[in-house]
Design a protein around this motif. Structure first.
Motif, short mmCIF file in Angstrom:
data_model
loop_
_atom_site.label_atom_id
_atom_site.label_comp_id
_atom_site.label_asym_id
_atom_site.label_seq_id
_atom_site.Cartn_x
_atom_site.Cartn_y
_atom_site.Cartn_z
N UNK A 1 18.43 56.05 60.40
CA UNK A 1 18.11 57.39 60.90
C UNK A 1 17.44 57.31 62.26
N UNK A 2 16.49 56.39 62.39
CA UNK A 2 15.79 56.23 63.66
C UNK A 2 16.74 55.78 64.76
N UNK A 3 17.63 54.84 64.43
CA UNK A 3 18.55 54.32 65.44
C UNK A 3 19.45 55.39 66.01
N UNK A 4 20.05 56.20 65.13
CA UNK A 4 20.92 57.28 65.61
C UNK A 4 20.13 58.30 66.40
N UNK B 1 23.34 66.58 70.53
CA UNK B 1 22.37 66.14 69.55
C UNK B 1 23.09 65.36 68.45
N UNK B 2 22.35 64.91 67.44
CA UNK B 2 22.95 64.15 66.35
C UNK B 2 23.87 65.07 65.56
N UNK C 1 28.86 58.27 61.20
CA UNK C 1 29.87 57.76 62.11
C UNK C 1 29.23 57.04 63.29
N UNK C 2 28.17 57.62 63.83
CA UNK C 2 27.53 57.03 65.00
C UNK C 2 26.80 55.73 64.64
N UNK D 1 29.37 53.13 64.41
CA UNK D 1 29.76 52.80 65.79
C UNK D 1 28.81 51.75 66.36
N UNK D 2 27.53 51.90 66.07
CA UNK D 2 26.55 50.92 66.53
C UNK D 2 26.76 49.56 65.89
N UNK D 3 27.12 49.55 64.59
CA UNK D 3 27.40 48.28 63.91
C UNK D 3 28.62 47.59 64.51
N UNK D 4 29.63 48.38 64.84
CA UNK D 4 30.83 47.79 65.47
C UNK D 4 30.49 47.19 66.82
#
Length: 417
Positions: A66-69, A205-206, A211-212, A215-218
Motif C-alpha cells: 500500500x505504501x509503495x503504490x 491518483x491511485x 495492477x500498479x 507493475x513494480x514487481x515486474x
C-alpha cells in the motif's frame, strides 16, 4: 567526515530530512528497549518478545504494498508527515500498557506503529535522489545509514539507562515527541517541482493499486541487480530475524545484564554498523562493479561466522567484540547495496521497490522471529544463535554463484533514470 559536514552545510533539504531522522530514530529505540524490557520483566518469555516482533512484521507486510503504490502516485512528503503524526499518537498510547498490562494491547500498538513506518522510510529513500545531486548521493546515503546506526547506539545505550532510572513512561513520551519533531522537519522540505514522482500528472491518483504494484514487481524482476539484492536481503533475514529476538534474550538471560544488557548489546551492534558504513563510504568510489560484487560476498561470510562466534562466547566482552564485527560486515553491505539501488532504480518505481524490499525482508524476518521465539522456550539460546548466524552467512554462497554465473551484470545506462 568533511564530505558529511559539507553536505549538511550546503544542502538545506537534506539537512532538514537528517534532523528529523536523528530525533525520531533515537525516540524509536527508547520505545524498543521499553517494550522488550517490559515484556521480559512481566512474562519472562522469549515467545512474547517474538510475538511483539511478529505483530510488527505482519503490519509491515500488509502496509508495504500500500505504501509503495501510494508513494509512487502521491506527494511523498505529505505521506511522510502523516506517517509521523499518526505514529506520535500511537506512541503516546503505549502508556496504556502500564495501566492495563495486556499482551494483546502491546501487539496491537506495535502493529499500528509499524504499519505507518514504510510510508516514511520508503518515502525517505524515494526522495533522497531528488534532494541530493548524483555527486552527493553516495555521501547522502552513507550519512543516512550511519546516522541510523548512530541513533541505534545512542538510543539503545540511553534507552536501557532511562528505562532503568526514569521508567517506561519517559521512554514512551520521548518517542511520541520525536515524531512531532520529525514531522516538522519534513514539512520544511521544498523543491520547485514538488515531491510527486517525476513525470506523474498532478491529477493522477491511485486508481489500480494491485495492477500498479504488480507493475513494480515486474520492474524489479527486469533489472538483475535489483532482483538479486532483493533475494539477498530475504536470505539474510532467515537468521537476521532471529537476532532481533536473541539480542534481548542474550542481554536478559544469558549474560544476566537486564535492560542495560540489552542496550549494551544493541549499542555495540550499532558501533559495528557505523564502522562498516564508514568503511564502505571510503571504499565504494574506488571499487569497480565486479569488485563491489565480490566484497558483498566476503562481507556476508564474515557476518555469519562472527555472529555464530558471538553466540558461543562465555565472556561478555568477547561477545560484544564479535557482534560488533558481525554488524560491521552488515554495515558495509547495507551501505554499498543501498547506493547501488539509489543510483539504479527509476524514480517512478522507487516507492514500490523500496517498500517491497522492506516487506520481503520483514516477511522472512517474521518467520525467523517466530521460529526463534518458539525455539527459545525449548532450546538453548546459544544453539539458536549459532544456527541463526550460519543461516544468515549462507547467502554468500548464493551470491558467489550468481557472480560466477554472470547473473548480475552491471546495470545499463537506460536502467539509471
Amino acid at each position: 567526515m568533511a564530505g558529511f559536514v559539507e553536505l549538511l552545510r550546503t544542502n538545506r533539504n537534506y539537512r532538514n530530512l537528517w534532523t528529523g531522522q536523528v530525533v525520531s530514530e533515537v525516540g524509536d529505540h527508547f520505545n524498543n528497549i521499553a517494550v522488550f524490557s517490559l515484556v521480559l520483566e512481566t512474562t519472562g518469555s522469549g515467545l512474547i518478545v517474538s510475538g511483539v516482533l511478529l505483530a510488527r512484521g505482519v503490519a509491515m507486510m500488509i502496509a508495504g504494498p500500500l505504501a509503495g503504490v501510494a508513494l509512487d502516485r502521491a506527494d511523498r512528503r505529505q505521506l511522510m508527515i502523516w506517517s509521523d503524526a499518526i505514529r506520535a499518537v500511537v506512541a503516546v498510547c503505549f502508556g496504556l500498557c502500564l495501566i492495563y498490562p495486556a499482551t494483546w494491547l502491546l501487539y496491537l500498538l506495535s502493529a499500528m506503529l509499524m504499519f505507518c513506518s514504510p510510508f516514511f522510510t520508503s518515502g525517505r529513500a524515494a526522495i533522497l535522489p531528488r534532494i541530493a545531486t548524483r555527486e552527493q548521493l553516495h555521501t547522502a546515503n552513507t550519512l543516512t545509514q550511519t546516522t541510523q546506526w548512530t541513533n541505534l547506539a545512542i538510543g539503545m545505550f540511553l534507552g536501557g539507562t532511562s528505562v532503568h532510572s526514569l521508567g517506561y513512561e519517559a521512554a514512551f513520551a520521548l518517542n511520541a515527541m520525536s515524531f512531532v519533531v520529525s514531522a516538522f522537519s519534513v514539512s520544511r522540505l521544498s523543491l520547485p517541482e514538488g515531491f510527486r514522482p517525476a513525470g506523474l500528472p498532478r491529477e493522477r491518483m491511485v486508481a489500480r493499486p494491485l495492477h500498479e504494484y504488480r507493475e513494480g514487481l515486474r520492474y524489479m524482476r527486469s533489472v538483475p541487480l535489483v532482483f538479486g539484492l532483493a533475494l539477498l536481503g530475504v536470505g539474510w533475514a532467515t537468521g537476521g530475524g532471529a537476532a532481533q529476538v536473541l539480542f534481548s534474550l542474550f542481554g536478559e538471560k544469558v549474560f544476566n545484564k537486564g535492560a542495560a544488557g540489552i542496550g549494551i548489546i544493541w549499542g555495540f551492534a550499532a558501533i559495528g554498523l557505523i564502522a562498516g558504513g564508514a568503511t564502505a563510504h571510503r571504499l565504494m568510489p574506488r571499487l569497480s562493479f565486479r569488485a563491489y560484487l565480490w566484497l558483498v560476498a566476503l562481507c556476508y561470510l564474515v557476518h555469519g561466522v562472527a555472529y555464530a562466534a558471538f553466540s558461543q562466547m562465555q565472556s561478555f566482552a568477547w561477545a560484544l567484540f564479535f557482534i560488533a564485527l558481525s554488524r560491521a560486515a552488515v554495515g558495509m553491505t547495507s551501505t554499498m547495496n543501498m547506493t547501488q539501488l539509489l543510483r539504479t532504480v527509476d524514480d517512478a518505481y522507487r516507492g514500490r521497490v523500496f517498500s517491497t524490499f522492506e516487506s520481503m525482508n520483514w516477511g522472512m524476518m517474521m518467520i525467523s522471529m517466530t521460529a526463534a521465539g518458539f525455539a527459545s522456550d525449548y532450546y538453548d539460546t546459544r544453539t539458536i544463535g549459532l544456527w541463526s548466524g550460519l543461516a544468515s552467512g549462507s547467502v554468500s554462497i548464493f551470491w558467489i554463484w550468481a557472480v560466477l554465473a554472470g547473473k548480475l551484470p552491471e546495470p545499463r545506462l537506460e536502467d539509471r533514470q
